[in-house]
Scaffold this motif. Structure first.
Motif, PDB file in Angstrom:
ATOM      1  N   LEU A  74     110.198  99.870  19.953  1.00  0.00           N
ATOM      2  CA  LEU A  74     110.244  99.375  21.259  1.00  0.00           C
ATOM      3  C   LEU A  74     109.209  99.898  21.881  1.00  0.00           C
ATOM      4  O   LEU A  74     108.489 100.315  22.296  1.00  0.00           O
ATOM      5  CB  LEU A  74     111.590 100.690  22.003  1.00  0.00           C
ATOM      6  N   VAL A  75     108.362  98.122  22.450  1.00  0.00           N
ATOM      7  CA  VAL A  75     107.822  98.402  23.639  1.00  0.00           C
ATOM      8  C   VAL A  75     108.138  98.182  25.607  1.00  0.00           C
ATOM      9  O   VAL A  75     108.861  97.064  25.613  1.00  0.00           O
ATOM     10  CB  VAL A  75     106.446  97.483  23.125  1.00  0.00           C
ATOM     11  N   LEU A  76     108.365  99.426  26.123  1.00  0.00           N
ATOM     12  CA  LEU A  76     109.646  99.194  26.998  1.00  0.00           C
ATOM     13  C   LEU A  76     108.583  98.571  28.699  1.00  0.00           C
ATOM     14  O   LEU A  76     107.515  99.333  29.186  1.00  0.00           O
ATOM     15  CB  LEU A  76     109.608 101.412  27.902  1.00  0.00           C
ATOM     16  N   ARG A  77     108.895  97.440  28.593  1.00  0.00           N
ATOM     17  CA  ARG A  77     108.288  96.989  30.461  1.00  0.00           C
ATOM     18  C   ARG A  77     108.785  98.002  31.647  1.00  0.00           C
ATOM     19  O   ARG A  77     109.647  97.924  31.478  1.00  0.00           O
ATOM     20  CB  ARG A  77     109.140  95.864  30.587  1.00  0.00           C
ATOM     21  N   THR A  78     107.476  98.135  32.127  1.00  0.00           N
ATOM     22  CA  THR A  78     108.322  99.125  32.980  1.00  0.00           C
ATOM     23  C   THR A  78     108.106  98.727  34.752  1.00  0.00           C
ATOM     24  O   THR A  78     108.172  99.306  35.744  1.00  0.00           O
ATOM     25  CB  THR A  78     106.738 100.305  33.303  1.00  0.00           C
ATOM     26  N   ASP A  79     107.809  97.162  35.275  1.00  0.00           N
ATOM     27  CA  ASP A  79     107.452  96.691  36.418  1.00  0.00           C
ATOM     28  C   ASP A  79     108.371  95.416  36.585  1.00  0.00           C
ATOM     29  O   ASP A  79     108.376  94.676  35.826  1.00  0.00           O
ATOM     30  CB  ASP A  79     106.060  96.858  36.445  1.00  0.00           C
ATOM     31  N   ILE A  80     108.489  95.158  37.807  1.00  0.00           N
ATOM     32  CA  ILE A  80     108.582  93.826  38.392  1.00  0.00           C
ATOM     33  C   ILE A  80     108.436  92.748  39.629  1.00  0.00           C
ATOM     34  O   ILE A  80     107.194  94.483  39.973  1.00  0.00           O
ATOM     35  CB  ILE A  80     110.172  94.591  38.882  1.00  0.00           C
ATOM     36  N   ALA A  81     107.406  92.180  38.988  1.00  0.00           N
ATOM     37  CA  ALA A  81     106.633  91.364  40.264  1.00  0.00           C
ATOM     38  C   ALA A  81     107.639  90.243  40.310  1.00  0.00           C
ATOM     39  O   ALA A  81     108.267  89.350  39.402  1.00  0.00           O
ATOM     40  CB  ALA A  81     105.525  91.204  39.765  1.00  0.00           C
ATOM     41  N   ASN A  82     106.940  89.025  41.154  1.00  0.00           N
ATOM     42  CA  ASN A  82     107.815  88.140  41.821  1.00  0.00           C
ATOM     43  C   ASN A  82     106.986  87.208  42.397  1.00  0.00           C
ATOM     44  O   ASN A  82     106.947  86.356  43.248  1.00  0.00           O
ATOM     45  CB  ASN A  82     108.695  89.041  43.358  1.00  0.00           C
TER      46      ASN A  82
END
Length: 274
Positions: A74-82
């Protein structure tokens, strides 16, 4: 140990193919085709046995619930961008999830990934990304978690929605900044002339570079491009839409694995799509 987690990502060839299925994190409808049913999408890719699958915290448990010892890391995505919508919102942001590295440990991630976005005339988004990388770096050191940084240079788009900028003179300094901020792995876009990609490898010093796939292209283009990038010194790839939106995502995964780990030609790899 950070080295133990890195060993879970990179195969015995020393290379890595990470399939990105984290697009739902960005609230963009054009990213959703092919992953409407995440349980099915993850299972199809997992059955094709890439080295890793990149997921957000909400759907990472689907991967980790697969029985046996041979499921992809698993590579975990840690951020959210719009920043991917069209039209763009009036205010742009990039935010890291709460206690990102702790969540990675709980989810048994082999790595966490975060963006370093450079958008035209958006210094606050860039500043937020630098802060995000800085905050994750120390936590990653404490927990022994590898940090993958995704330096992305975007070009101005008057129609709304930023597009990738393949100008190598812009890519090089941002990749180097990601290295200097402490990245253990770099995930970077290909440049316009992929025969120059050895310069990106050089600027990253000894940090392994995985190449981002970007938007959908033809089978012939993605396979031939991947072959050239690997010959230029890339240590692997992180592809999403060119896999999950393909009519045969399992076959495309196996085709790309043949190039990344076996050095197969584009023509030989294409046989996995038959």
């Amino acid at each position: 140990m950070k080295s133990a987690r890195i060993n879970r990502l990179f195969g015995t060839s020393g290379n890595c193919f990470d399939v990105a299925i984290d697009h739902g994190m960005f609230n963009e409808k054009t990213f959703i085709p092919g992953i409407e049913n995440m349980t099915k999408a993850i299972q199809v890719i997992a059955d094709a046995a890439p080295d890793a699958i990149q997921l957000p915290p909400g759907t990472a448990p689907i991967l980790q619930s697969i029985k046996g010892k041979n499921r992809p890391a698993l590579v975990l995505r840690t951020d959210i961008a719009n920043v991917y919508g069209n039209p763009l919102p009036s205010s742009l942001f990039s935010e890291v999830i709460d206690r990102a590295v702790e969540q990675g440990v709980v989810l048994d991630a082999a790595c966490v990934v975060v963006n370093l976005l450079l958008l035209p005339n958006q210094p606050e988004v860039y500043r937020a990304c630098v802060r995000n990388v800085n905050s994750l770096k120390r936590e990653c050191e404490i927990y022994g978690m590898p940090l993958m940084v995704e330096p992305l240079v975007m070009q101005d788009n008057s129609h709304g929605a930023y597009m990738v900028d393949g100008n190598i003179d812009k890519i090089l300094p941002l990749v180097r900044q990601a290295v200097e901020l402490g990245a253990d792995i770099i995930k970077a876009d290909p440049c316009d002339d992929v025969s120059e990609y050895h310069r990106v490898i050089e600027i990253a010093q000894t940090i392994p570079v995985l190449v981002r796939g970007g938007g959908r292209v033809s089978d012939a283009e993605i396979l031939s491009r991947t072959k050239t990038l690997m010959e230029q010194g890339a240590r692997g790839i992180v592809y999403g839409r060119n896999v999950v939106q393909h009519a045969n995502p399992g076959g495309m995964t196996r085709a790309l694995m043949a190039i990344v780990h076996e050095g197969a030609s584009a023509e030989a790899a294409a046989k996995h799509l038959a």
